[in-house]
Design a protein around this motif. Structure first.
Motif, short mmCIF file in Angstrom:
data_model
loop_
_atom_site.label_atom_id
_atom_site.label_comp_id
_atom_site.label_asym_id
_atom_site.label_seq_id
_atom_site.Cartn_x
_atom_site.Cartn_y
_atom_site.Cartn_z
N LYS A 1 -1.17 28.04 0.43
CA LYS A 1 -1.16 28.90 1.51
C LYS A 1 -0.96 30.28 0.57
CE LYS A 1 2.91 31.03 2.59
NZ LYS A 1 4.41 31.27 3.06
N PHE A 2 -2.27 31.30 1.00
CA PHE A 2 -2.60 32.50 0.49
C PHE A 2 -2.16 33.61 1.48
CE2 PHE A 2 -5.74 29.46 -0.83
CZ PHE A 2 -5.60 29.51 -2.27
N THR A 3 -1.41 34.65 0.87
CA THR A 3 -1.10 35.75 1.66
C THR A 3 -2.09 36.96 1.20
OG1 THR A 3 1.19 35.39 1.59
CG2 THR A 3 0.74 37.59 1.88
N ALA B 1 -3.02 38.46 -2.20
CA ALA B 1 -1.90 39.12 -2.61
C ALA B 1 -0.91 38.13 -3.18
CB ALA B 1 -1.15 39.83 -1.33
N SER B 2 -0.92 37.07 -2.97
CA SER B 2 -0.10 35.94 -3.71
C SER B 2 -0.39 34.63 -2.95
CB SER B 2 1.49 36.28 -2.96
OG SER B 2 1.75 36.02 -1.80
N ALA B 3 0.02 33.65 -3.62
CA ALA B 3 -0.28 32.25 -3.24
C ALA B 3 0.67 31.22 -3.62
CB ALA B 3 -1.63 31.79 -4.07
N ARG B 4 0.80 30.43 -2.77
CA ARG B 4 1.79 29.12 -2.99
C ARG B 4 0.78 27.99 -2.75
NH1 ARG B 4 7.26 29.68 -2.23
NH2 ARG B 4 7.57 27.53 -1.80
N ALA C 1 -3.00 33.07 -11.49
CA ALA C 1 -4.13 33.45 -11.92
C ALA C 1 -5.05 33.77 -10.80
CB ALA C 1 -4.95 32.23 -12.63
N VAL C 2 -4.61 33.23 -9.64
CA VAL C 2 -5.55 33.64 -8.36
C VAL C 2 -4.88 34.86 -7.70
CG1 VAL C 2 -4.24 32.51 -6.50
CG2 VAL C 2 -6.57 32.64 -6.30
N GLN C 3 -4.01 35.37 -8.11
CA GLN C 3 -3.24 36.46 -7.51
C GLN C 3 -4.08 37.67 -7.90
OE1 GLN C 3 0.80 37.18 -8.45
NE2 GLN C 3 0.86 39.10 -7.00
N GLY D 1 -14.35 34.15 -10.31
CA GLY D 1 -12.84 34.58 -10.46
C GLY D 1 -12.00 33.21 -10.03
N TRP D 2 -12.50 32.55 -8.88
CA TRP D 2 -11.90 31.14 -8.37
C TRP D 2 -12.19 30.14 -9.42
CZ3 TRP D 2 -14.71 30.70 -3.04
CH2 TRP D 2 -14.47 31.87 -2.38
N ASN D 3 -13.06 29.98 -10.11
CA ASN D 3 -13.36 29.00 -10.92
C ASN D 3 -12.52 29.20 -12.36
OD1 ASN D 3 -15.50 27.00 -10.30
ND2 ASN D 3 -16.37 29.04 -9.43
N GLN D 4 -12.37 30.52 -12.65
CA GLN D 4 -11.53 30.46 -13.73
C GLN D 4 -10.02 30.29 -13.57
OE1 GLN D 4 -12.15 34.80 -14.93
NE2 GLN D 4 -13.95 34.32 -15.80
N ALA D 5 -9.70 30.82 -12.46
CA ALA D 5 -8.37 30.42 -11.89
C ALA D 5 -7.95 28.80 -11.77
CB ALA D 5 -8.04 31.13 -10.70
#
Length: 492
Positions: free
Chosen positions: A390-392, A399-402, A421-423, A432-436
């Motif tokens: 779940k991404f806000t 903004a945030s992730a669960r 890391a993805v925030q 950036g996704w791959n780094q996260a």
């Protein structure tokens, strides 16, 4: 505990009453060994093959509904207040039931051992009044396995007979059956046995509180899709059983503008519409939990309470920020679902305390959800990896992730470092996704087993993380779904 000391159920138009019953007695053993109704077969003994399928008729919101169940793992006490229909009952007056006749006409039987289970699964579909198409039939039969590979004629028989217009003895007796079942629902507590061994099915909060306080060692039973295997496969001696299926307070689905609340005894089938309305991926996840037989008996509350690291619903519900209500006697407390799982086989639940309900928040307009179940075979299989996200979003910014996974640790678990890391990354920042995603190796150290190697699990977890972001970003250059394709959402 005061109340009734006998189970009562409807069988061939007559009410059967049993005052003596071993707590662990299965419905299949009763049918074959006591009633001598041997058309129902025993195959796997664990609710997978469907050879033992029978149909249970029960009242849902005052309406008679027939559902297929696995008699091999369903305990006899669970049929209290219901109608039991088996393949032995279908032909009447020398005439085959329309389902049976269609199977004959389509040559839908091979060796014949599994055929009664197929017929009874289709009987439930026939009674539903649904005009079945191929996908409906395939879903209905996912819990019935045939080693003679003769599915095509069986599907043809279903399409020919399940037209949405039931016309048989059961459809004609519907009104009378509803009246009889309503009369059996007396709201009284059920207790068969003594303090040394019993099958109890309390109908009141007070009776449940008394039982759990007096017998904290009793097994709490919901659908028996797990406990049934303790009996048939692990050969455990379970002397005290408290069945929660007659607790109306635990059988409710409540919806508000911002959440869905499920009582612990709500079955997957009963929860499907409400949870599916939160997001299409939740609906698809529920469709792939077990089979029609399993979903008619198994419960979301039971899936949570047994604490399995590969349970299907907990990762998705954790990602959504769900909360449990736990109850011991008259005392209740709330706990975040993610905090309920302490270690392998250990949950934050005291002796005599029950999972009463789970509250699942609905998605807000700025939230995006994805959920994926990875298995060796598509239907009726245990997860190798289950991932939920779940991404806000703030425009194109995360903004945030669960993020929660099943099958990656000893418990269903959030990926805290990956979330951090993805925030603040952009939905356009694939690098950036791959780094996260590299942080997943810090969040999890999965094990290898017969379902998947540790390396496979880690690679899959990473791929699903990227897949979710690809879909949410609106990237539609390739199809990311093999089946159950959903429209890609433009998060912007």
């Amino acid at each position: 505990m005061t109340g009734r000391n006998r189970i009562r159920f409807l069988r061939r138009g007559e009410v059967v009453e049993l005052t003596v019953m071993a707590p662990m007695r299965t419905l299949l053993d009763y049918l074959r060994l006591e009633e001598a109704s041997r058309g129902t077969k025993e195959g796997c003994g664990e609710g997978d093959c469907g050879a033992c399928t029978v149909s249970l008729g029960s009242l849902k919101d005052g309406r008679l509904v027939y559902e297929p169940v696995n008699a091999c793992i369903l305990l006899l006490g669970q049929v209290d207040g219901k109608e039991v229909v088996t393949v032995d009952d279908l032909s009447q007056g020398g005439r085959l039931h329309p389902i049976q006749q269609a199977m004959v006409d389509s040559h839908g039987s091979q060796c014949g051992f599994c055929t009664p289970g197929f017929v009874m699964s289709l009987f439930a579909l026939y009674q539903s009044g649904v005009a079945a198409d191929r996908q409906v039939v395939v879903d209905q039969l996912a819990g019935n396995l045939c080693r003679c590979t003769g599915y095509r004629p069986i599907v043809e028989a279903a399409l020919a007979s399940c037209t949405g217009r039931p016309d048989d003895a059961w459809s004609k007796a519907r009104g009378e059956t509803e009246k009889t079942l309503a009369g059996l629902d007396d709201g009284s507590d059920l207790f068969i046995g003594d303090d040394n061994g019993f099958f109890a099915a309390p109908a009141s909060d007070e009776a449940l509180a008394q039982l759990t306080e007096k017998h904290p060692d009793a097994v709490l039973l919901s659908g028996a899709t797990d406990v049934g295997l303790w009996i048939t496969k692990q050969l455990r001696d379970i002397g005290k059983i408290i069945h929660l299926g007659r607790m109306r307070s635990l059988c409710r689905v409540a919806e508000t503008a911002d959440a869905v609340t499920l009582g612990a005894a709500v079955t997957y089938a009963e929860a499907e519409r409400a949870l599916g309305s939160i997001d299409p991926d939740l609906a698809e996840l529920l469709r792939r939990i077990g089979s029609k037989q399993v979903r008619a008996s198994g419960t979301v509350g039971g899936n949570i309470a047994n604490g399995s690291p590969i349970g299907d619903t907990p990762p998705a519900l954790i990602a959504l920020g769900s909360e449990l209500e736990l109850r011991k006697g008259t005392v209740t407390r709330a706990v975040a679902l993610e905090d309920f799982f302490i270690a392998y086989g250990k949950q934050d639940r005291a002796p005599g305390e029950i999972v009463a309900s789970v509250r699942v928040p609905k998605l807000k307009r700025d939230e995006a959800f994805r959920c994926y179940k990875i298995t060796k075979r598509f239907d009726q299989d245990i997860s190798s990896v289950l991932a939920a996200f779940k991404f806000t979003l703030d425009g194109r910014r995360i903004a945030s992730a669960r993020i929660a996974y099943g099958g990656m640790a000893a418990t269903p678990k959030r990926a805290a470092k990956t979330e951090a890391a993805v925030q603040n990354l952009s939905l356009d920042d694939a690098a950036g996704w791959n780094q996260a995603a590299d942080c997943l190796s810090e969040d999890f150290q999965p094990i290898g087993d017969h379902r998947a190697s540790a390396d496979y699990r880690m690679q899959t977890a990473r791929a699903l993380f990227i897949k979710a972001l690809t879909e949410i970003s609106g990237e539609a250059t390739r199809n990311t779904r093999v089946t159950g394709v959903r429209e890609l959402v433009d998060a912007g």
